[in-house]
Design an enzyme around this catalytic site. Structure first.
Site, PDB file in Angstrom:
ATOM      1  N   THR A  90      -5.890  -0.656  10.339  1.00  0.00           N
ATOM      2  CA  THR A  90      -5.633   0.362  11.361  1.00  0.00           C
ATOM      3  C   THR A  90      -5.239  -0.210  12.717  1.00  0.00           C
ATOM      4  O   THR A  90      -6.007  -0.925  13.360  1.00  0.00           O
ATOM      5  CB  THR A  90      -6.821   1.324  11.559  1.00  0.00           C
ATOM      6  OG1 THR A  90      -7.354   1.721  10.302  1.00  0.00           O
ATOM      7  CG2 THR A  90      -6.364   2.559  12.321  1.00  0.00           C
ATOM      8  N   ARG A 107       0.847  -1.200   0.000  1.00  0.00           N
ATOM      9  CA  ARG A 107       0.000   0.000   0.000  1.00  0.00           C
ATOM     10  C   ARG A 107       0.877   1.243   0.000  1.00  0.00           C
ATOM     11  O   ARG A 107       1.835   1.347   0.773  1.00  0.00           O
ATOM     12  CB  ARG A 107      -0.909   0.005   1.223  1.00  0.00           C
ATOM     13  CG  ARG A 107      -1.672   1.312   1.453  1.00  0.00           C
ATOM     14  CD  ARG A 107      -2.541   1.226   2.692  1.00  0.00           C
ATOM     15  NE  ARG A 107      -3.192   2.475   3.027  1.00  0.00           N
ATOM     16  CZ  ARG A 107      -2.839   3.285   4.022  1.00  0.00           C
ATOM     17  NH1 ARG A 107      -1.784   2.977   4.788  1.00  0.00           N
ATOM     18  NH2 ARG A 107      -3.495   4.398   4.254  1.00  0.00           N
ATOM     19  N   LYS A 122     -12.955   2.611   1.071  1.00  0.00           N
ATOM     20  CA  LYS A 122     -12.628   2.653   2.490  1.00  0.00           C
ATOM     21  C   LYS A 122     -13.857   3.096   3.290  1.00  0.00           C
ATOM     22  O   LYS A 122     -14.426   4.164   3.028  1.00  0.00           O
ATOM     23  CB  LYS A 122     -11.460   3.613   2.725  1.00  0.00           C
ATOM     24  CG  LYS A 122     -10.175   3.156   2.057  1.00  0.00           C
ATOM     25  CD  LYS A 122      -9.101   4.228   2.095  1.00  0.00           C
ATOM     26  CE  LYS A 122      -8.630   4.519   3.501  1.00  0.00           C
ATOM     27  NZ  LYS A 122      -7.530   5.521   3.503  1.00  0.00           N
TER      28      LYS A 122
END
Length: 595
Positions: free
Chosen positions: A284, A32, A226
């Site tokens: 996350t 990413r 997202k």
């Protein structure tokens, strides 16, 4: 092999080719690149670095460009500025940060008195007192040190921001294959990214807006939406329909929504994505302590484990690999956690309990059938041959208890499948016949180490035909995996299995019952001893009428000519002689039912 994939964010700690290669070897399948940081030139270099590593490794390595989106950040500052609890602060559009006035990248004037404005993932909380034109005056409820360019959230407030910003458009040109200062090269798939992650989407229209920009650039890049806004959670169904994949971006989501809601939202998103066959990433702070610490906390290990048990396609690392002290060690830790969970009985039980129903397409029905067929017959793998990757995605949807080996003639598709649960994607030109497709797919399973010669595999083919252009999966077959070690011409038809015995003189004295006799190219004599103990003959020399052929016909035992076995096969090694097809296979490749 590991089912859940690992997405790693690249950054200053992981931007060189050697580190990217080490990350891939440790378990990274998708790299990413966060467009919120660095320059376009930096991002272009990272894309090219990942591409070079992908070319040098056997397993596919995809690259995802994560757009900044309509993100709100505070102004840059050299040193953190302390915002005192109970103080009054003014948010203003600008580039300076003081204890009294904080510069914000966009105006927050749509906020009303009483609305919350949260800074730095909610670590600093303020409440709007009143609005003066473009300025917003707030009261600091929970203060703290505000560092440079921290995120700003205004939960429940629509600020009227464009879905695709001008910065995003420039980054989408990069995603489409352009490079700073160079002409467009959108037809060069090696320079086009494999995924674009769309930030702060609210609904399907936002996903389609990003896709429209890419289409205008002539690029076909899958969109990963997202989920980080409350509105996105409410519109989850339409977003899943519009996107290729979904990311559970728990950082902003945990600020936009009550913290205690996030775990169940995560589970709901994963369950809904699996039901639709859409890849989903859980992201996350998964191993956040490992930005500096050499080991994760027990709670972090449990967080990763629970995401895997939920059925996520991939787990993601952010700062841990982008700016962490030991990025490779983090991936190794993540890999160990995932593998340990996937080897447990609880994981197997969860897979069996959460198989979604098939939709009304033939591919869905066949993919679901392949899942249960593989389980019931004890198959080692499911092989999915597919030009577009669609068939492999459908097989992954049903989370089979065996590895999925996808063969495709498209390198772009091969990399895209690096995001999908349980899929080991291999390149194959597939050929133009069903037999070739099966053989290539089975060989891919052998090469990948998920099946051994003699294992049973389930083959699912998704090749287009002139009459099948809408729902392309058109074949489901149980097949015995076999590694071909020699091919020749059938002299006497039949099949047999036995140990190999070589002879240079033709002396058969003392050979075991059921031997497969292997004749080297220089053999030119007759047999002595009891030839009736032979189960078959493999002659390196071509021909249908020589002495060995005469004996094979007389004894009615299978024989192949013109098939040199080479030095890799030694006396006592077991092979399967298939004189129906003129093939010698390594090991006993008869199905379990016939053994």
């Amino acid at each position: 092999m590991r089912n859940a994939k690992i997405v790693c964010t690249l950054g200053p700690a992981s931007s060189d080719r050697s580190t990217v290669r080490n990350l891939a070897e440790a378990g990274m399948t998708v790299a990413r690149i966060n467009a919120s940081h660095g320059t376009r030139e930096d991002r272009a270099d990272l894309i090219d670095t990942v591409r070079r590593v992908d070319e040098a490794t056997s397993q596919p390595l995809a690259v995802m460009l994560d757009l900044q989106g309509p993100e709100i950040r505070t102004a840059p500052t050299d040193e953190p500025v302390h915002l005192e609890t109970g103080s009054t602060v003014r948010f203003v559009p600008g580039d300076e940060v003081t204890a009294d006035a904080v510069g914000i990248s966009v105006s927050l004037s749509n906020a009303d008195p009483g609305d919350r404005i949260l800074l730095d993932d909610g670590r600093i909380e303020t409440v709007v007192d009143h609005v003066e034109g473009e300025d917003v005056v707030v009261r600091v409820e929970n203060g703290g040190d505000l560092a440079s360019r921290k995120g700003v959230n205004v939960p429940g407030v629509e600020l009227g921001l464009d879905t695709v910003t001008e910065k995003d458009r420039e980054d989408l040109r990069l995603a489409a294959g352009e490079r700073p200062g160079q002409d467009a090269t959108v037809d060069d798939l090696e320079r086009t990214v494999d995924f674009v992650a769309a930030s702060f989407v609210r609904d399907a229209d936002d996903v389609l807006a990003v896709n429209k920009v890419l289409e205008d650039l002539g690029a076909d890049v899958p969109i990963v939406a997202k989920i980080e806004r409350r509105g996105a959670v409410e519109n989850l169904g339409e977003i899943i329909d519009a996107a290729y994949g979904v990311m559970v971006a728990r950082g902003d989501l945990g600020v936009e929504c009550p913290m205690e809601d996030v775990p169940m939202i995560q589970k709901r998103i994963i369950r809904n994505c699996q039901a639709e066959g859409v890849p989903v990433i859980t992201a996350t702070e998964m191993l956040d302590s490992m930005v500096h610490a050499p080991r994760p906390t027990r709670a972090e290990a449990s967080d990763v484990a629970n995401a895997v048990l939920d059925g996520t396609d991939a787990v993601m690392l952010s700062g841990e690999t982008a700016v962490g002290d030991h990025p490779v060690r983090v991936v190794e830790a993540m890999d160990r956690i995932v593998r340990e969970v996937e080897s447990s009985g609880e994981y197997d039980e969860t897979l069996e309990q959460r198989v979604p129903t098939a939709d009304d397409t033939r591919t869905d029905a066949l993919a679901r059938s392949a899942r249960y067929l593989a389980r019931d017959i004890g198959a080692s793998a499911i092989v999915a041959a597919s030009e577009s990757g669609y068939t492999a995605l459908k097989v992954a949807k049903f989370r089979p208890p065996v590895p999925v080996v996808a063969t495709t003639p498209n390198h772009r598709v091969r990399r895209e499948l690096a995001l999908s649960w349980g899929v080991n994607a291999q390149y194959s030109d597939l050929g133009d016949s069903v037999e070739t497709i099966i053989d290539d797919g089975v060989q891919a399973a052998l090469d990948a180490g998920v099946a051994e010669s003699g294992d049973t595999v389930v083959v699912l083919s998704g090749m287009m035909s002139e009459l099948d252009t809408q729902d392309a999966t058109n074949m489901l077959k149980v097949h015995v995996a076999a590694e071909t070690i020699a091919t020749g011409r059938s002299v006497v038809r039949g099949q047999t299995v036995g140990p190999v015995e070589r002879t240079a003189t033709g002396d058969l004295t003392g050979i075991p019952e059921g031997t497969i006799l292997v004749l080297d190219p220089d053999f030119d004599g007759e047999f002595t001893g009891d030839a009736t103990r032979l189960a078959g003959i493999v002659d390196a020399r071509p021909g249908m009428t020589g002495y060995p052929a005469m004996i094979a016909r007389e004894l009615e035992i299978p024989m192949i000519s013109g098939a040199p076995l080479g030095a890799r096969v030694g006396d006592g090694d077991v092979v399967t002689l298939n004189a129906e097809r003129g093939v010698v296979y390594d090991g006993d490749v008869r199905s379990r039912e016939r053994r």
